[in-house]
Design a protein around this motif. Sequence first.
Motif, PDB file in Angstrom:
ATOM      1  N   LYS A  66       0.835  -1.199   0.000  1.00 27.97           N
ATOM      2  CA  LYS A  66       0.000   0.000   0.000  1.00 27.97           C
ATOM      3  C   LYS A  66       0.869   1.247   0.000  1.00 27.97           C
ATOM      4  O   LYS A  66       1.800   1.368   0.804  1.00 27.97           O
ATOM      5  CB  LYS A  66      -0.912   0.013   1.228  1.00 27.97           C
ATOM      6  N   LEU A  67       0.557   2.183  -0.894  1.00 29.63           N
ATOM      7  CA  LEU A  67       1.285   3.449  -0.906  1.00 29.63           C
ATOM      8  C   LEU A  67       1.045   4.196   0.400  1.00 29.63           C
ATOM      9  O   LEU A  67      -0.084   4.325   0.861  1.00 29.63           O
ATOM     10  CB  LEU A  67       0.841   4.298  -2.089  1.00 29.63           C
ATOM     11  N   GLY A  68       2.130   4.677   0.980  1.00 30.85           N
ATOM     12  CA  GLY A  68       2.092   5.354   2.264  1.00 30.85           C
ATOM     13  C   GLY A  68       2.496   4.480   3.425  1.00 30.85           C
ATOM     14  O   GLY A  68       2.740   4.986   4.525  1.00 30.85           O
ATOM     15  N   ALA A  69       2.589   3.175   3.202  1.00 27.70           N
ATOM     16  CA  ALA A  69       2.931   2.256   4.286  1.00 27.70           C
ATOM     17  C   ALA A  69       4.425   2.302   4.588  1.00 27.70           C
ATOM     18  O   ALA A  69       5.253   2.400   3.674  1.00 27.70           O
ATOM     19  CB  ALA A  69       2.532   0.828   3.923  1.00 27.70           C
ATOM     20  N   PRO A  70       4.808   2.208   5.861  1.00 25.65           N
ATOM     21  CA  PRO A  70       6.230   2.037   6.197  1.00 25.65           C
ATOM     22  C   PRO A  70       6.703   0.654   5.733  1.00 25.65           C
ATOM     23  O   PRO A  70       5.938  -0.322   5.774  1.00 25.65           O
ATOM     24  CB  PRO A  70       6.247   2.143   7.728  1.00 25.65           C
ATOM     25  N   VAL A  71       7.936   0.573   5.291  1.00 24.70           N
ATOM     26  CA  VAL A  71       8.496  -0.693   4.797  1.00 24.70           C
ATOM     27  C   VAL A  71       9.919  -0.844   5.339  1.00 24.70           C
ATOM     28  O   VAL A  71      10.755   0.045   5.144  1.00 24.70           O
ATOM     29  CB  VAL A  71       8.521  -0.739   3.250  1.00 24.70           C
ATOM     30  N   TRP A  72      10.179  -1.958   5.999  1.00 23.38           N
ATOM     31  CA  TRP A  72      11.518  -2.231   6.510  1.00 23.38           C
ATOM     32  C   TRP A  72      12.332  -2.932   5.429  1.00 23.38           C
ATOM     33  O   TRP A  72      11.930  -3.967   4.887  1.00 23.38           O
ATOM     34  CB  TRP A  72      11.465  -3.099   7.762  1.00 23.38           C
ATOM     35  N   ILE A  73      13.500  -2.364   5.115  1.00 25.61           N
ATOM     36  CA  ILE A  73      14.366  -2.854   4.040  1.00 25.61           C
ATOM     37  C   ILE A  73      15.567  -3.595   4.623  1.00 25.61           C
ATOM     38  O   ILE A  73      16.262  -3.070   5.496  1.00 25.61           O
ATOM     39  CB  ILE A  73      14.864  -1.674   3.182  1.00 25.61           C
ATOM     40  N   GLU A  74      15.813  -4.792   4.112  1.00 27.37           N
ATOM     41  CA  GLU A  74      17.042  -5.514   4.411  1.00 27.37           C
ATOM     42  C   GLU A  74      17.726  -5.832   3.087  1.00 27.37           C
ATOM     43  O   GLU A  74      17.570  -6.915   2.524  1.00 27.37           O
ATOM     44  CB  GLU A  74      16.759  -6.782   5.214  1.00 27.37           C
ATOM     45  N   LYS A  75      18.450  -4.836   2.571  1.00 30.01           N
ATOM     46  CA  LYS A  75      19.158  -4.981   1.304  1.00 30.01           C
ATOM     47  C   LYS A  75      20.540  -5.538   1.558  1.00 30.01           C
ATOM     48  O   LYS A  75      21.290  -5.020   2.379  1.00 30.01           O
ATOM     49  CB  LYS A  75      19.259  -3.628   0.593  1.00 30.01           C
ATOM     50  N   ASP A  76      20.882  -6.586   0.836  1.00 33.25           N
ATOM     51  CA  ASP A  76      22.208  -7.180   0.957  1.00 33.25           C
ATOM     52  C   ASP A  76      23.112  -6.632  -0.151  1.00 33.25           C
ATOM     53  O   ASP A  76      22.888  -5.543  -0.641  1.00 33.25           O
ATOM     54  CB  ASP A  76      22.093  -8.702   0.908  1.00 33.25           C
ATOM     55  N   GLY A  77      24.147  -7.364  -0.517  1.00 30.05           N
ATOM     56  CA  GLY A  77      25.064  -6.888  -1.544  1.00 30.05           C
ATOM     57  C   GLY A  77      26.313  -6.266  -0.948  1.00 30.05           C
ATOM     58  O   GLY A  77      26.619  -6.418   0.235  1.00 30.05           O
TER      59      GLY A  77
END
Length: 353
Positions: A278-289
């Motif tokens: 949903k647009l506006g929702a908080p999102v927790w990112i776990e980006k690797d690399g």
Amino acid sequence: MASGFYRRVSHAVCALAVAGGVLVTTPANADATYQVMEFSQLDGWENDDHAAALDVYLSTCRDMTEIDWSALCEFAKTDPDPRQFFELFFRPVLIEDGKDGMFTGYFEPELEGDLFPSERFAYPVYSMPPEALETNPWLTRREILDTDVMANRGLEIAWVDDPVELFFLQIQGSGRIKLRDGTYRRVGYRGANGHPYRSIGVELVNRGVYEAHQVSAEVIKNWVRRNPVDGRELLFHNPSYVFFREVSKVPADKGPLGAMNRSVTAMRSIAVDPSYVKLGAPVWIEKDGKEPLRRLMVAQDTGSAIKGAQRADVFFGTGDAAGKQAGTLRDPGRMFVLLPIQRAYALLPESAI
């Protein structure tokens, strides 16, 4: 332990999520699976700047009109403890569709331009002609640029000095044009000609010019400039053409407008697939690399290439430095959407609750 005040607010928010006796829920996507997690399961959660994330959340939460989202937005305006706010009223949800997670980056280009054509500023940034709105698909990129269909119609927003940068402005969908007097004219996506986007990077790989791992925006730009004739033809390989609108009401120190028609924030805003997130929702990112990233973002934008439950585009900011960072990002990882508690658990099958 939450204070009594927080417990009372939590109960009030839950009560507001029931409108006329009907629980407000989030419909599940039939192609996805949902797993409600605890914040203790998020790698690096405790180390983030939750206050910075809350500020970005506040910039668009007022546009989320469902009663539970609206109630949370109102409480977020009362200056709560940022980390407690997210932990008390949300649950992280892992949404998966069978595809691996993938993070890329985008940015706001800054081009040199003028409001009048000249020998240097010879490449127009066009607004959308009425017939392109009415006919889908309309003319191809080649037909738009190699005919006089756009001439003498007053459709030019500005003129820029580099056709390659203009091409990539269309890919990004928004940008700033620095005029000769030092002021800026900001443009945003208005629409397209209806033809499918075809990657010129993939085409260079198909021609054997580069290996897939060698291709980036800078590599493509340099090749086109070194090969002006073949480079022009390469740009025509993509028949899609983007038209713009002026959005200079957005201050120069703010980010460009995202899909929610609000400014996005460097390294805190992401583009997502709204059929899953949903647009506006908080999102927790776990980006690797090579350079791992653990951060609370807000889903405030979309993109034609952003498809899937575990797909996101990170906004890096404005200008060349941001572009170089964004252009090389293509990393695996995973992300969790923060949903109001009742919405989160409503996504689970009854056997899992």
